[in-house]
Write an enzyme that holds these catalytic residues in place. Structure first.
Site, PDB file in Angstrom:
ATOM      1  N   ASP A   1      62.998  62.679  61.898  1.00  0.00           N
ATOM      2  CA  ASP A   1      63.721  63.182  63.066  1.00  0.00           C
ATOM      3  C   ASP A   1      64.839  62.246  63.517  1.00  0.00           C
ATOM      4  OD1 ASP A   1      61.788  65.118  62.973  1.00  0.00           O
ATOM      5  OD2 ASP A   1      61.126  64.884  65.052  1.00  0.00           O
TER       6      ASP A   1
ATOM      7  N   HIS B   1      68.750  66.027  71.973  1.00  0.00           N
ATOM      8  CA  HIS B   1      67.327  65.706  72.177  1.00  0.00           C
ATOM      9  C   HIS B   1      66.814  65.860  73.609  1.00  0.00           C
ATOM     10  CE1 HIS B   1      63.469  63.719  71.396  1.00  0.00           C
ATOM     11  NE2 HIS B   1      63.780  63.657  70.119  1.00  0.00           N
TER      12      HIS B   1
ATOM     13  N   HIS C   1      60.811  58.925  61.798  1.00  0.00           N
ATOM     14  CA  HIS C   1      62.177  58.895  62.314  1.00  0.00           C
ATOM     15  C   HIS C   1      63.040  58.002  61.424  1.00  0.00           C
ATOM     16  CE1 HIS C   1      59.711  60.030  65.773  1.00  0.00           C
ATOM     17  NE2 HIS C   1      60.784  60.638  66.255  1.00  0.00           N
TER      18      HIS C   1
END
Length: 479
Positions: free
Chosen positions: A303, A358, A445
């Site tokens: 992500d 986000h 991530h």
């Protein structure tokens, strides 16, 4: 303990088709009312900047996937503008520390719907002038929690400038008088309060921290809610036309105005060395023919990227094991590094949508949700030629409103490495190795160097156990 069951990770949800709000993911749409203002939006039309043209640009990203402490921050790091980067970092670190000690440290049962989001927008990146707006949405704060500030860098002088530095010292009185004249008759704005605010240096500097030039050379001055009047009156914006403001500008302000109206072809802030971006050229050998009914499969997902140089390093690791993964990309980072997104797609990886900057989508209106997802999908398509089909809602937060706002299929996860919290490669790797089971979706991530550093150990250990690394959509299609 498995953080989320397999079924939600593989469900296909969503029912309504919405037309993309923007034709190109790098543009900032003008906001028509303060009610619609969200992180990453501009309260007044300004000339847009293509961040992918800024040589050596890196985006400093940080985020959590925790429902108990949801935050996402980003600001740019441009070679040569170190003093400006330091000023933005100081602000972001201070706001994040306050959020963590307050909203994340209370005992009220979590912070659902109270996320902190700090996003960035380039105002000008041309010649020897750099301008950036940071927009903050703090759902744990009073009122609407929305604020913005602009940061400026003068490459000619090698100096960071505040917003008020756009105006010459000798013209400050005339400039303030013009602002008061436009504001004094507005509902909720008190003339005496204005006099007090503008006469006190600290209050004045705080109120006048968001100024930028419009495409025609006017100066747009934005005041956050409560800066120049009662909070109920909302945010206020004053635009001083080019003819009026130009004589009042400082030498730097005039250059910033000129570079906004008529941008140069390049940005040069006097950096002694601007690193060339590392973009891998790995190419997938063909379609993935892995049958996950017959062999053990897992879907690694990453992500918040792409990030330079972390994503490029990750792509090299994945190529060594012929592993395919899914990247859930953030739109503002796609706009900054479309070359990395193209490299991901060329190497056979899946590109998913993780919103523009986000935010917790469950706290947005349907229009705002659509904008967040559609802008990001448009940026991905511009970079790869292909529109994404899957998305991951930030923090895994999803409700009926979010599902109804898009046809993208949501993807959650089964194994949360919590790599945003634990910045230790060995710990991240061991979490995946110990917890992952067949057909799991793993959350990581690629904005964290420590997470990327954990990948070789993960690939090595799980390959030895007979696992195959596939994209989320491939996993779904073959089960």
């Amino acid at each position: 303990m498995r953080s989320r069951p397999l079924l939600p990770s593989l469900l296909l949800l969503g029912s309504l088709t919405l037309t993309a709000a923007c034709a190109h993911g790098t543009s900032e749409p003008p906001v028509t009312s303060s009610a619609d203002a969200r992180p990453g939006s501009s309260p007044s039309p300004v000339r847009t900047v293509d961040p992918s043209k800024i040589k050596g640009l890196e985006i400093d990203n940080d985020s959590s996937e925790s429902n108990s402490c949801p935050f996402a921050t980003s600001f740019p790091d441009v070679p040569g503008a170190e003093a400006m980067t330091a000023a933005m970092k100081e602000y972001v670190d201070r706001r994040l520390a306050t959020f963590r000690s307050g909203a994340c440290g209370d005992d009220t049962g979590g912070t659902e719907g109270r996320d902190l989001n700090i996003s960035h927008q380039f105002l000008v990146a041309s010649g020897d002038v750099l301008g950036v707006r940071l927009t903050t949405q703090d759902q744990s704060a009073a009122a609407d929690g929305l604020s913005a500030g602009t940061y400026w860098y003068d490459g000619k002088a090698g100096a960071y400038r505040t917003a008020l530095g756009l105006v010459a010292d000798g013209s400050r009185d005339a400039f303030l008088a013009a602002l008061k004249d436009q504001l004094k008759d507005r509902e909720g704005v008190d003339a005496a309060y204005l006099d007090d605010t503008f006469s006190d240096p600290d209050s004045r500097d705080t109120a006048l921290d968001d100024m930028a030039f419009t495409a025609d050379g006017g100066l747009r001055v934005h005041f956050d809610r409560g800066d120049v009047g009662v909070p109920a009156a909302g945010a206020q914006t004053v635009t001083i036309p080019k003819k009026t403001i130009t004589p009042w500008l400082s030498a730097f302000g005039k250059r910033a105005q000129r570079q906004t109206v008529s941008p140069s072809r390049s940005l040069d802030l006097g950096a002694p060395h601007v690193p060339a971006p590392a973009v891998p050229t790995h190419t997938a050998s063909g379609d993935d023919d892995t049958d996950c009914k017959k062999v053990k499969c897992i879907a690694l997902t990453f992500d918040d990227g792409p990030a330079a140089p972390e994503t490029a390093t990750l792509l090299t690791y994945l190529a060594q094991y012929k592993a395919r993964v899914t990247f859930f990309t953030v739109g503002q980072n796609v706009a900054a590094h479309p070359d990395l997104v193209r490299a991901e797609a060329k190497a056979g990886h899946e590109i998913g949508n993780h919103s523009w900057n986000h935010p917790d989508l469950t706290g947005l209106t349907p229009r705002q949700i659509a904008s967040q997802l559609n802008r990001t999908s448009a940026a991905i398509k511009a970079a790869t030629g292909k529109t994404p089909t899957v998305f991951r809602p930030p923090y895994g937060a999803i409700n009926r409103t979010v599902k109804a706002a898009t046809t993208l299929s949501p993807v959650l996860w089964d194994v949360d490495t919590e790599d945003w919290k634990y910045r230790f490669p060995a710990k991240v790797a061991q979490t995946v190795i110990d917890k992952t089971q067949r057909n799991d979706v793993v959350l990581m991530h690629d904005i964290h160097a420590t997470s990327v550093a954990a990948v070789p150990q993960i690939l090595r250990a799980l390959t030895a156990r007979g696992y195959h690394f596939v994209t989320v959509s491939h996993l779904r299609a073959t089960l």
